[in-house]
Design a protein around this motif. Structure first.
Motif, PDB file in Angstrom:
ATOM      1  N   THR A  35       0.830  -1.202   0.000  1.00 13.00           N
ATOM      2  CA  THR A  35       0.000   0.000   0.000  1.00 13.00           C
ATOM      3  C   THR A  35       0.868   1.257   0.000  1.00 13.00           C
ATOM      4  O   THR A  35       0.604   2.203  -0.740  1.00 13.00           O
ATOM      5  CB  THR A  35      -0.946  -0.005   1.216  1.00 13.00           C
ATOM      6  OG1 THR A  35      -1.716  -1.203   1.141  1.00 13.00           O
ATOM      7  CG2 THR A  35      -1.877   1.183   1.204  1.00 13.00           C
ATOM      8  N   TYR A  76      -0.590   9.998  -6.296  1.00  6.80           N
ATOM      9  CA  TYR A  76       0.700   9.440  -6.691  1.00  6.80           C
ATOM     10  C   TYR A  76       1.198  10.077  -7.988  1.00  6.80           C
ATOM     11  O   TYR A  76       1.965   9.485  -8.734  1.00  6.80           O
ATOM     12  CB  TYR A  76       0.604   7.923  -6.835  1.00  6.80           C
ATOM     13  CG  TYR A  76       0.696   7.196  -5.503  1.00  6.80           C
ATOM     14  CD1 TYR A  76       1.887   6.594  -5.093  1.00  6.80           C
ATOM     15  CD2 TYR A  76      -0.403   7.137  -4.659  1.00  6.80           C
ATOM     16  CE1 TYR A  76       1.974   5.945  -3.867  1.00  6.80           C
ATOM     17  CE2 TYR A  76      -0.326   6.498  -3.431  1.00  6.80           C
ATOM     18  CZ  TYR A  76       0.861   5.898  -3.037  1.00  6.80           C
ATOM     19  OH  TYR A  76       0.953   5.249  -1.818  1.00  6.80           O
ATOM     20  N   PRO A 135      -9.305  -3.230  -8.297  1.00  6.33           N
ATOM     21  CA  PRO A 135     -10.238  -4.044  -7.516  1.00  6.33           C
ATOM     22  C   PRO A 135     -11.197  -3.168  -6.704  1.00  6.33           C
ATOM     23  O   PRO A 135     -11.014  -1.957  -6.638  1.00  6.33           O
ATOM     24  CB  PRO A 135      -9.299  -4.771  -6.546  1.00  6.33           C
ATOM     25  CG  PRO A 135      -8.242  -3.745  -6.260  1.00  6.33           C
ATOM     26  CD  PRO A 135      -8.051  -2.991  -7.561  1.00  6.33           C
ATOM     27  N   GLY A 184       3.171   0.840  -3.412  1.00  5.53           N
ATOM     28  CA  GLY A 184       2.418   0.643  -4.644  1.00  5.53           C
ATOM     29  C   GLY A 184       1.116   1.417  -4.732  1.00  5.53           C
ATOM     30  O   GLY A 184       0.488   1.447  -5.780  1.00  5.53           O
ATOM     31  N   GLY A 185       0.669   2.013  -3.640  1.00  7.67           N
ATOM     32  CA  GLY A 185      -0.591   2.755  -3.651  1.00  7.67           C
ATOM     33  C   GLY A 185      -1.750   1.948  -3.101  1.00  7.67           C
ATOM     34  O   GLY A 185      -2.615   2.471  -2.430  1.00  7.67           O
ATOM     35  N   ARG A 186      -1.822   0.659  -3.455  1.00  4.26           N
ATOM     36  CA  ARG A 186      -2.818  -0.221  -2.860  1.00  4.26           C
ATOM     37  C   ARG A 186      -2.300  -1.649  -2.966  1.00  4.26           C
ATOM     38  O   ARG A 186      -1.392  -1.920  -3.746  1.00  4.26           O
ATOM     39  CB  ARG A 186      -4.199  -0.072  -3.505  1.00  4.26           C
ATOM     40  CG  ARG A 186      -4.249  -0.467  -4.960  1.00  4.26           C
ATOM     41  CD  ARG A 186      -5.669  -0.260  -5.551  1.00  4.26           C
ATOM     42  NE  ARG A 186      -5.609  -0.361  -7.007  1.00  4.26           N
ATOM     43  CZ  ARG A 186      -6.512   0.173  -7.822  1.00  4.26           C
ATOM     44  NH1 ARG A 186      -7.538   0.839  -7.347  1.00  4.26           N
ATOM     45  NH2 ARG A 186      -6.387   0.027  -9.133  1.00  4.26           N
ATOM     46  N   GLU A 187      -2.911  -2.585  -2.189  1.00  2.00           N
ATOM     47  CA  GLU A 187      -2.352  -3.939  -2.120  1.00  2.00           C
ATOM     48  C   GLU A 187      -2.716  -4.789  -3.340  1.00  2.00           C
ATOM     49  O   GLU A 187      -1.915  -5.596  -3.788  1.00  2.00           O
ATOM     50  CB  GLU A 187      -2.722  -4.654  -0.817  1.00  2.00           C
ATOM     51  CG  GLU A 187      -4.224  -4.798  -0.520  1.00  2.00           C
ATOM     52  CD  GLU A 187      -4.783  -3.619   0.242  1.00  2.00           C
ATOM     53  OE1 GLU A 187      -4.766  -2.487  -0.299  1.00  2.00           O
ATOM     54  OE2 GLU A 187      -5.271  -3.812   1.379  1.00  2.00           O
ATOM     55  N   ILE A 188      -3.943  -4.610  -3.858  1.00  2.00           N
ATOM     56  CA  ILE A 188      -4.318  -5.380  -5.039  1.00  2.00           C
ATOM     57  C   ILE A 188      -4.255  -4.438  -6.237  1.00  2.00           C
ATOM     58  O   ILE A 188      -4.813  -3.345  -6.200  1.00  2.00           O
ATOM     59  CB  ILE A 188      -5.726  -5.984  -4.880  1.00  2.00           C
ATOM     60  CG1 ILE A 188      -5.762  -6.882  -3.634  1.00  2.00           C
ATOM     61  CG2 ILE A 188      -6.123  -6.791  -6.130  1.00  2.00           C
ATOM     62  CD1 ILE A 188      -7.145  -7.369  -3.249  1.00  2.00           C
ATOM     63  N   HIS A 189      -3.589  -4.847  -7.271  1.00  2.00           N
ATOM     64  CA  HIS A 189      -3.364  -4.020  -8.449  1.00  2.00           C
ATOM     65  C   HIS A 189      -2.804  -2.636  -8.111  1.00  2.00           C
ATOM     66  O   HIS A 189      -3.466  -1.603  -8.317  1.00  2.00           O
ATOM     67  CB  HIS A 189      -4.648  -3.881  -9.288  1.00  2.00           C
ATOM     68  CG  HIS A 189      -5.244  -5.204  -9.661  1.00  2.00           C
ATOM     69  ND1 HIS A 189      -4.471  -6.340  -9.852  1.00  2.00           N
ATOM     70  CD2 HIS A 189      -6.518  -5.599  -9.871  1.00  2.00           C
ATOM     71  CE1 HIS A 189      -5.259  -7.355 -10.157  1.00  2.00           C
ATOM     72  NE2 HIS A 189      -6.504  -6.954 -10.178  1.00  2.00           N
TER      73      HIS A 189
END
Lengths: 429, 259
Positions: free
Chosen positions: A150, B203, B141, A153-158
């Motif tokens: 997170t 970001y 998601p 990458g910004g978030r855990e999924i995708h």
């Protein structure tokens, strides 16, 4: 003449949809098939005509469990095509993001998908009624892996922050340092995990695998390296398709990969560990030894221990990266498209993930090839089943069926990836 | 409420990446509490225990792409009191709906050596095209906070508090300077439904539409702004054709730019 069938129509605790079919005739396995019925999604087809810069975000959607692996293999292949190398802090951040995915994925598999098999529960929720501390430890480990993804990458999924050449935005040293306390706890908890899984009981079963993994001097392989095997393969990633072939078999929506010279091979934690023991950090090596692991582990059921050792390594490595991190001035390296081909391979939690792209001079994709780890392991899984059932043919059918399911879960198969799924069916005729 | 049976939850998968159902397991802090309040009756990714229906709530992930799945979704609807679709695949057909714009036979032969082994429909379609859906939770998601909100809303018989406004609102609330106005980055925020927390602009990149079209999106106006920023027609087509390519407003706008 007697015959029977072991069938599992929907294989649980795997990522995606598949079934198992084993036919037994005259006390011998006549056929063992891992049937993958996950619907095909045609990624390689619709990548054609897309821009190079879209490939990391699009290929991430092949798998919600290991999106970072797809993003990293895509970036490597594209950077290879355009003659760019990413070093220093940006390379380190990629490795840190990948450690986050390893921690999340390994903790998920060890505690929620695989451990229930060994202890006789249907899932982690029921396991939690008897082993609350262990399940809570697993959940917190998983959460810490997600926290890395997170932040970086910004978030855990995708994750959204990965771009060809680096990142859209890089974290400050202070932001990363906030992960340190949790990661120090995670390192201790992962050592605890190794001790816990080492106490499980394992079927006596070993196979003479050809292990295939990346090897890169001076580090345990995650982001790059040469492709090596326990039977002497040593090639650059760009030579992959000269040595490996994909076959389309009728019972599977996933293509089967084999080594041209020798057939089935095994990728993932067992392979990485066997080929790279010396590159593990001292604390991870020590954890492996105290769990009673030799330098090479050929019992696929013990992959849960090796996965736990890699969990130790990933926490330890994440701490080292954060410790030496200095925020780079620019968050990415410039990339200029050109007509070319590029090759990339990284170590997804389940094993090597290969990408190859060919581009026109505007950077549009002319064609793409993606070989995920689960399709590479399919043949090894089927061979494990064949040998395991033959060696345990007297076992009551119910128990045998459960152990066959477990033998599949040894690989943490990701069926969504492999079709870019999985069901179990054992038949006695 | 001693003796009152816990509501039964089922999780179903169609063509997808597994990421949205993983969001449920990613609720690390809430998972054991959730499992205390509801019976996880059918969730193959997490458990080999399967309880028979009917189920109080079904979560459906993925899109319909095979003749078998076309039948299966009706059986799931019949056994579900409430059916909630989760994610861009289930609500819009997903990235695999890119086939809807092309010849699927050609695509099969690109990926598979033996296309005759593959059974697939010519289109990847959202669940609502096949059965009545009680609620759609968008995202590619989905956001796990919103998933917990939707589940608790349905279990308590109230309306879920899910935004239907644009991602721009989340940027303002977060205090992110507009990347399109300030940096000239093409951004889909003005036409994309909120829900992710406006991650991308935070970001330093433009939104790329993971949550699909918001209510009444003005895609024509956005395309005009993008063109002023130097974005070409083909790039516009590709921008609308990602994870929500087959959602009506995105599909229409992409076709308008296709020559």
């Amino acid at each position: 003449m007697s015959s029977k069938t072991i069938k599992v129509d929907v294989l649980a605790r795997v990522e995606g949809e598949g079934s198992l079919q084993i036919k037994i005739k005259d006390q011998r396995v006549a056929d063992a098939k891992l049937v993958i019925f996950e619907p095909p999604r045609f990624f390689e087809a619709f990548l054609r005509g897309r821009k190079f810069s879209e490939a990391p975000d699009i290929t991430a959607r092949i798998c919600g469990i290991c999106p970072v692996a797809y993003q990293m293999s895509a970036c490597n292949a594209i950077e290879d095509a355009f003659g760019v190398r990413v070093n220093g802090a940006i390379r380190d951040l990629r490795r840190l993001l990948y450690c986050g995915e390893w921690i999340e994925s390994h903790a998920l598999h060890i505690y929620m998908l695989h451990a229930p098999d060994f202890l006789g529960y249907t899932d982690a929720i029921r396991l939690a009624q008897y082993f609350p501390d262990a399940v809570k430890r697993g959940l917190r480990l998983k959460k810490i892996g997600n926290a890395i993804m997170t932040l970086v990458g910004g978030r855990e999924i995708h994750p959204i922050n990965v771009r060809v050449g680096g990142f859209y935005k890089v974290p400050t040293k202070e932001q990363l340092s906030e992960l340190m306390e949790d990661l120090k706890w995670a390192l201790i908890a992962s050592l605890e995990t190794v001790r816990w899984v080492a106490t499980l009981s394992f079927p006596q079963f070993e196979r003479d695998y050809e292990f295939v993994a990346l090897k890169n001097p001076g580090e345990y392989p995650i982001n790059e390296g040469r492709l090596a095997s326990s039977k002497g393969l040593d090639i650059a990633v760009r030579e992959y398709e000269q040595h490996f072939i994909e076959e389309h078999v009728e019972h599977s929506h996933a293509l089967h990969s084999t080594l041209k010279a020798r057939g089935a091979y095994c990728v993932g934690p067992l392979a990485r560990y066997a080929l790279n023991f010396d590159a593990l950090s001292p604390v991870a090596q020590e954890a492996a030894k105290s769990a009673g692991l030799a330098r090479v582990c050929r019992n696929p059921f013990q992959s849960i221990i090796v996965r736990a050792v890699e969990l130790v390594y990933a926490c330890d490595e994440a701490l080292r990266i954060i410790d030496r991190y200095e925020m780079p001035e620019k968050s990415y390296v410039n990339v200029e498209p050109r007509a070319s081909s590029g090759y990339g391979c990284t170590e997804a939690p389940r094993g090597i993930l290969y990408h190859r792209y060919r581009f026109d001079d505007h950077g549009l994709i002319l064609d793409a090839k993606i070989v995920p780890p689960t399709s590479q392991n399919q043949k090894a899984i089927e061979e494990d089943l064949l040998e395991f059932v033959n060696a345990n043919i007297e076992m009551p059918k119910d128990k045998l069926q459960l152990q066959c399911e477990q033998a599949i879960r040894n690989y943490d198969p990701c069926i969504s990836c492999a079709t870019h799924f999985l069901k179990l069916r054992v038949e006695e005729e | 409420m001693a003796g009152h049976p816990k509501p039964k939850l089922a999780v179903w998968k169609f063509a997808s990446c597994d990421g949205c159902q993983l969001s449920l397991l990613d609720c690390e802090d809430e998972l054991l509490a959730v499992a205390g309040a509801i019976e996880i009756a059918n969730f193959p990714e997490a458990s080999s225990a399967v309880m028979k229906g009917p189920y109080d709530v079904s979560l459906v992930e993925g899109s319909v792409t095979t003749p078998h799945d076309e039948e299966r979704i009706h059986a799931i609807r019949r056994t579900s009191n409430v059916l909630i679709t989760i994610g861009a695949c289930a609500t819009a057909g997903g990235i695999q709906a890119l086939r809807n714009f092309r010849d699927v036979r050609e695509m099969t032969s690109i990926v598979y050596a033996r296309p005759d082994y593959i059974e697939t429909l010519t289109k990847s379609t959202p669940i609502k095209d096949h059965v009545f859906v009680d609620f759609e939770l968008r995202g590619c998601p989905i956001s796990k906070g919103l998933l917990v909100e939707v589940l608790s809303a349905f279990l308590h018989g109230r309306k879920p508090n899910i935004p239907n406004y644009g991602a721009c609102v989340e940027c303002k609330r977060r205090g992110t300077v507009c990347v399109m106005v300030a940096s000239g980055l093409p951004c889909m925020g003005p036409i994309t439904q909120a829900g992710c927390g406006a991650l991308c602009p935070a970001y330093a990149r433009g939104c790329f539409g993971c949550f699909g079209p918001k209510d009444t999106p003005n895609t024509t106006a956005l395309s005009a702004v993008w063109k002023d920023l130097g974005v070409g027609e083909q790039d516009l087509v590709r921008a609308y054709r990602t994870f929500n390519a087959y959602a009506e407003p995105f599909r229409r706008e992409s076709e308008a730019h296709e020559q």
